[in-house]
Design a protein around this motif. Structure first.
Motif, PDB file in Angstrom:
ATOM      1  N   UNK A  36       0.831  -1.188   0.000  1.00 56.89           N
ATOM      2  CA  UNK A  36       0.000   0.000   0.000  1.00 56.89           C
ATOM      3  C   UNK A  36       0.875   1.251   0.000  1.00 56.89           C
ATOM      4  N   UNK A  37       0.324   2.330  -0.492  1.00 62.67           N
ATOM      5  CA  UNK A  37       1.049   3.591  -0.486  1.00 62.67           C
ATOM      6  C   UNK A  37       1.610   3.935  -1.851  1.00 62.67           C
ATOM      7  N   UNK A  74      12.148   3.517   0.984  1.00 60.23           N
ATOM      8  CA  UNK A  74      10.793   3.945   1.309  1.00 60.23           C
ATOM      9  C   UNK A  74      10.512   3.605   2.761  1.00 60.23           C
ATOM     10  N   UNK A  75       9.726   4.443   3.435  1.00 55.04           N
ATOM     11  CA  UNK A  75       9.451   4.298   4.864  1.00 55.04           C
ATOM     12  C   UNK A  75       8.003   3.859   5.074  1.00 55.04           C
ATOM     13  N   UNK A  76       7.808   2.961   6.040  1.00 48.45           N
ATOM     14  CA  UNK A  76       6.472   2.472   6.359  1.00 48.45           C
ATOM     15  C   UNK A  76       5.826   3.356   7.418  1.00 48.45           C
ATOM     16  N   UNK A  81       3.300   2.610   2.627  1.00 47.86           N
ATOM     17  CA  UNK A  81       4.708   2.898   2.345  1.00 47.86           C
ATOM     18  C   UNK A  81       4.827   4.211   1.571  1.00 47.86           C
ATOM     19  N   UNK A  82       5.800   5.016   1.974  1.00 45.15           N
ATOM     20  CA  UNK A  82       5.994   6.332   1.364  1.00 45.15           C
ATOM     21  C   UNK A  82       6.569   6.226  -0.043  1.00 45.15           C
ATOM     22  N   UNK A  83       6.489   7.298  -0.761  1.00 46.44           N
ATOM     23  CA  UNK A  83       7.118   7.402  -2.065  1.00 46.44           C
ATOM     24  C   UNK A  83       8.621   7.232  -1.916  1.00 46.44           C
ATOM     25  N   UNK A  84       9.242   6.520  -2.852  1.00 45.00           N
ATOM     26  CA  UNK A  84      10.668   6.242  -2.762  1.00 45.00           C
ATOM     27  C   UNK A  84      11.517   7.501  -2.836  1.00 45.00           C
ATOM     28  N   UNK A 290       6.600  -4.416  -5.656  1.00 40.59           N
ATOM     29  CA  UNK A 290       6.892  -5.069  -4.377  1.00 40.59           C
ATOM     30  C   UNK A 290       5.572  -5.495  -3.738  1.00 40.59           C
ATOM     31  N   UNK A 291       5.523  -6.751  -3.315  1.00 40.86           N
ATOM     32  CA  UNK A 291       4.314  -7.329  -2.731  1.00 40.86           C
ATOM     33  C   UNK A 291       4.560  -7.715  -1.272  1.00 40.86           C
ATOM     34  N   UNK A 292       3.457  -7.812  -0.542  1.00 42.10           N
ATOM     35  CA  UNK A 292       3.501  -8.280   0.835  1.00 42.10           C
ATOM     36  C   UNK A 292       2.780  -9.610   0.943  1.00 42.10           C
TER      37      UNK A 292
END
Length: 417
Positions: A36-37, A74-76, A81-84, A290-292
């Protein structure tokens, strides 16, 4: 360079005590979704690495209007998750890829074909530049100038996808332009120097492509990507157990929840013990995202199978004291029992075939009781729990050797009607 752990042997570092939650049941019942994000874009996000607290992802991406890939992080925030953000101090005017970040974010290893990388002559007579592995240390608030790893690691071939586990560096190597021939290599940082890298033997490396190896957080499993026959699409993620003698079990495909008709790589277990991250190219001609992966509670299988047998509940030798590494899996059992308050459970202890049968019987009963007491201290009513011990009377395998001993020395959990 510095390393997180200093150990004397590959066998020891790969046999750290612990239990990976990513069992066949928890994977087959788990869920997969894109992060997400704003971390995923319409371009590639690939080659991931995770900080120790699980809140920062490092990766590489090729942005619009650029012919080269760069390193990003990127920060959670919550579950988003934030923009890279580009790591400008490390990026060059050429390809910078596949970062591995140490848990404290003080050291990084990544792949690059920047100026200073090994040059070689192509069959056409032109000069080619390999992608080599580079190292940088974070000091005084900034990343120092990246330096290439020595010839024991870097060659005229392509080196990429580094993963550092203790003093051991796993990475991918293949001839220039021939990713289909990629193999997984290993080098050890020993006596302040890197040893000559070598390719892992079968069943890990084959005549097919093997790449992007990672190690589970308990050190007992190797994850990697391969396009070997029997998969679900192109590159699939496989899991192999690291045995007591340092060899590897036959790799097992993680299955259709994680793997798809596309390509998957870089399976990273998160520190929360519930999630993992990986990269997926869903459609041919598309880009990696990127997946979780969210693992199911493996105790849910109790509902279906009535009984589950675990060799991963560990006790001290010849004792009924539960080892700390078993607490996470027992804590997930506590969660399961609290979510299912009507379930009553029987705990059955088993030993291996060594020792006196009478002593084994008593020890197995004591171990079952120790598990019951642990569950009670976590809030599970004594009225819901019963115990039994079978000693060495019901082995799974009627033989004595290190591998069968571990499987016979188990704890069973059974739902009572």
């Amino acid at each position: 360079m510095k390393t997180d752990i200093s150990v004397p042997s590959l066998l020891f570092i790969f046999l750290l005590s612990g239990t990976s939650i990513f069992t066949a049941d928890s994977i087959s019942q788990g869920k997969v979704s894109p992060l997400k994000g704003e971390i995923n874009t319409g371009l590639n996000e690939f080659g991931i690495s995770l900080s120790q607290d699980g809140k920062i992802l490092y990766y590489y991406s090729k942005r619009q209007n650029s012919n080269y890939s760069d390193l990003y992080k990127s920060v959670k925030n919550g579950d988003s998750w934030s923009k890279g953000v580009e790591i400008r101090e490390l990026n060059s005017n050429f390809d910078d890829q596949s970062p591995y970040i140490t848990g404290d974010e003080k050291e990084i290893i990544f792949s690059s074909n920047r100026d200073g990388s090994i040059e070689f002559q192509l069959a056409s007579g032109r000069i080619g530049v390999s992608r080599d592995l580079y190292y940088s240390n974070f000091a005084n608030g900034r990343w120092e100038k990246p330096m290439p790893l020595p010839p024991e690691v870097n060659t005229p071939e392509i080196e990429e996808n580094p993963f550092l586990y203790g003093t051991f560096l796993l990475f991918t190597r293949y001839p220039f332009g021939k990713v289909a021939e990629s193999d997984i290599y290993l080098s050890e940082f020993k006596n302040e120097a890197w040893t000559e890298a070598f390719a892992l033997d079968k069943p890990i490396n084959t005549e097919y492509a093997e790449l992007a190896a990672t190690v589970s957080r308990d050190g007992k499993y190797l994850y990697f990507s391969s396009n070997r026959p029997g998969g679900y699409g192109g590159l699939d993620i496989y899991k192999s157990e690291i045995k007591a003698d340092g060899s590897f079990s036959s790799p097992v495909n993680l299955g259709p929840v994680v793997n798809s008709k596309g390509d998957e790589a870089f399976f990273l277990e998160a520190p929360d013990g519930k999630n993992a991250y990986f990269c997926r190219l869903a459609n041919e001609g598309g880009n990696y995202d990127i997946y979780e992966f969210s693992a199911a509670n493996e105790w849910e299988s109790l509902k279906k199978n009535k009984k589950i047998s675990l060799e991963s509940i560990h006790f001290r030798t010849a004792s009924y004291e539960i080892e700390d590494v078993s607490f996470p899996i027992l804590d997930r059992l506590v969660d399961f029992l609290k979510e299912n308050p009507n379930i009553k459970l029987k705990i059955i202890g088993h030993t291996d075939l060594h020792g006196d049968p009478k002593d084994n019987l008593e020890l197995s009963r004591q171990r079952a009781s120790a598990v019951r007491e642990y569950l009670q201290k976590k809030g599970i009513s004594e009225s819901r729990l019963s115990t039994d011990g079978k000693g060495s009377q019901e082995p799974i395998y009627p033989e004595k050797n290190p591998e069968t001993d571990g499987k016979n020395r188990r704890t069973e959990f059974q739902i009572l009607d």
